[in-house]
Design a protein around this motif. Sequence first.
Motif, PDB file in Angstrom:
ATOM      1  N   ILE A 173      71.772  78.044 -12.543  1.00 25.36           N
ATOM      2  CA  ILE A 173      71.274  77.393 -13.764  1.00 25.36           C
ATOM      3  C   ILE A 173      72.380  77.327 -14.812  1.00 25.36           C
ATOM      4  O   ILE A 173      72.529  76.325 -15.510  1.00 25.36           O
ATOM      5  N   CYS A 181      74.340  74.317 -14.277  1.00 24.53           N
ATOM      6  CA  CYS A 181      73.595  73.116 -13.852  1.00 24.53           C
ATOM      7  C   CYS A 181      73.948  71.884 -14.700  1.00 24.53           C
ATOM      8  O   CYS A 181      74.031  71.955 -15.926  1.00 24.53           O
ATOM      9  N   GLU A 182      74.133  70.783 -14.005  1.00 28.95           N
ATOM     10  CA  GLU A 182      74.339  69.486 -14.681  1.00 28.95           C
ATOM     11  C   GLU A 182      73.414  68.442 -14.052  1.00 28.95           C
ATOM     12  O   GLU A 182      73.790  67.288 -13.896  1.00 28.95           O
ATOM     13  N   ASP A 183      72.215  68.887 -13.649  1.00 31.41           N
ATOM     14  CA  ASP A 183      71.332  67.987 -12.903  1.00 31.41           C
ATOM     15  C   ASP A 183      70.567  66.993 -13.761  1.00 31.41           C
ATOM     16  O   ASP A 183      69.821  66.180 -13.223  1.00 31.41           O
ATOM     17  N   CYS A 184      70.679  67.108 -15.078  1.00 35.92           N
ATOM     18  CA  CYS A 184      70.063  66.055 -15.905  1.00 35.92           C
ATOM     19  C   CYS A 184      70.917  65.869 -17.153  1.00 35.92           C
ATOM     20  O   CYS A 184      71.849  66.628 -17.406  1.00 35.92           O
ATOM     21  N   LEU A 220      70.493  66.451 -20.189  1.00 41.05           N
ATOM     22  CA  LEU A 220      70.530  67.491 -21.235  1.00 41.05           C
ATOM     23  C   LEU A 220      71.779  68.363 -21.108  1.00 41.05           C
ATOM     24  O   LEU A 220      72.188  69.003 -22.075  1.00 41.05           O
ATOM     25  N   SER A 221      72.375  68.397 -19.937  1.00 40.09           N
ATOM     26  CA  SER A 221      73.590  69.211 -19.759  1.00 40.09           C
ATOM     27  C   SER A 221      74.716  68.724 -20.669  1.00 40.09           C
ATOM     28  O   SER A 221      75.627  69.475 -20.987  1.00 40.09           O
ATOM     29  N   ARG A 271      73.550  70.241 -24.544  1.00 38.36           N
ATOM     30  CA  ARG A 271      73.191  71.650 -24.784  1.00 38.36           C
ATOM     31  C   ARG A 271      74.450  72.468 -25.106  1.00 38.36           C
ATOM     32  O   ARG A 271      75.560  72.072 -24.757  1.00 38.36           O
ATOM     33  N   VAL A 327      61.811  73.904 -19.301  1.00 38.83           N
ATOM     34  CA  VAL A 327      63.068  73.131 -19.314  1.00 38.83           C
ATOM     35  C   VAL A 327      64.116  74.032 -19.950  1.00 38.83           C
ATOM     36  O   VAL A 327      63.904  74.547 -21.043  1.00 38.83           O
ATOM     37  N   LYS A 328      65.215  74.245 -19.268  1.00 41.71           N
ATOM     38  CA  LYS A 328      66.154  75.298 -19.683  1.00 41.71           C
ATOM     39  C   LYS A 328      67.163  74.848 -20.749  1.00 41.71           C
ATOM     40  O   LYS A 328      67.852  75.686 -21.313  1.00 41.71           O
ATOM     41  N   CYS A 329      67.303  73.557 -20.963  1.00 41.04           N
ATOM     42  CA  CYS A 329      68.311  73.090 -21.933  1.00 41.04           C
ATOM     43  C   CYS A 329      67.647  72.332 -23.076  1.00 41.04           C
ATOM     44  O   CYS A 329      66.645  71.626 -22.866  1.00 41.04           O
ATOM     45  N   ALA A 370      63.687  67.253 -13.143  1.00 38.71           N
ATOM     46  CA  ALA A 370      64.956  67.819 -12.623  1.00 38.71           C
ATOM     47  C   ALA A 370      64.970  69.344 -12.754  1.00 38.71           C
ATOM     48  O   ALA A 370      65.554  70.041 -11.926  1.00 38.71           O
ATOM     49  N   CYS A 371      64.312  69.846 -13.789  1.00 44.77           N
ATOM     50  CA  CYS A 371      64.415  71.283 -14.077  1.00 44.77           C
ATOM     51  C   CYS A 371      63.316  72.107 -13.407  1.00 44.77           C
ATOM     52  O   CYS A 371      63.449  73.325 -13.283  1.00 44.77           O
ATOM     53  N   TYR A 394      63.728  75.113 -10.866  1.00 39.64           N
ATOM     54  CA  TYR A 394      64.154  76.458 -11.269  1.00 39.64           C
ATOM     55  C   TYR A 394      62.952  77.334 -11.625  1.00 39.64           C
ATOM     56  O   TYR A 394      62.899  78.503 -11.252  1.00 39.64           O
TER      57      TYR A 394
HETATM   58  S1  SF4 Z   1      67.552  71.016 -18.285  1.00 41.66           S
HETATM   59 FE1  SF4 Z   1      67.461  72.026 -16.283  1.00 41.66          FE
HETATM   60  S2  SF4 Z   1      68.011  70.390 -14.820  1.00 41.66           S
HETATM   61 FE2  SF4 Z   1      68.698  69.723 -16.853  1.00 41.66          FE
HETATM   62  S3  SF4 Z   1      70.829  70.430 -16.992  1.00 41.66           S
HETATM   63 FE3  SF4 Z   1      69.538  72.028 -17.915  1.00 41.66          FE
HETATM   64  S4  SF4 Z   1      69.163  73.485 -16.267  1.00 41.66           S
HETATM   65 FE4  SF4 Z   1      69.863  71.569 -15.306  1.00 41.66          FE
END
Ligand code: SF4
Length: 232
Positions: free
Chosen positions: A57, A60-63, A65-66, A69, A129-131, A146-147, A150
Amino acid sequence: MEEEKRGLNLFEVLRDYFLYYAALGFSEIPFSKEFSFLLDQKEKFSKDTMEALFEKISKCEDCKLSRVRKHPVLDKNYENKRLMLIGDFPDRDDDYFGWPFSGPIKDVLQRMLFSIGLRKEDFYITLAVKCKPPAGRLPEEDEIEACKKYLLKEIRLLKPKLILALGFIPPKIFMKKAETFSSVRGNPFSYKDSLIIFTYHPSYMLKNPAVKRLIWEDLKTFKRLYEENFNS
Ligand code: SF4
């Protein structure tokens, strides 16, 4: 070049070690403390540990928001926690400090939990949602989607019997399309080995005091489940 040389040397040492034991007739390599660090690393970074998940995590750059943040927001205090609490997404303080409920809202949360004889320290705390999204907007559907892997993995690894989920985002991860927040709120929702109680987020309550009574009803349900699961 120097790195390559060191890598080659390690490879040769391991090859000689394996050949030596093969020549002695062993079909398995006996445990040796010189190589215990390999086992430690394997354990630490195997895919099914919380540490490996935190590591993933944090990079992570899967969406999208990376790109906005400061940090993915994580509470790494998961050991000996029997309960899980899910918030919706990081606010500005969380994004700055890197852990959930780090700003003034933590006092409101703490008072909510005190009202049923619990403390936030009793919970492993995470977010749907982590970011943090950019100021003035909520996480979008593709970001939630995407999140969510996790959060589902956290539940799979920790297997909490009871989960308290706050806000409008967590239900989107679990409920069917036709269901609404009002239809799932307050009723125990079964997911794998866990029961989830969805209720309003304390920050929503500050803006809409009328929901305080509904939150209190939901907290009482959570407390009843807690007593049934842990005090009987
Ligand atoms: S919100 Fe979740 S999926 Fe998107 S970049 Fe952050 S950790 Fe990754």
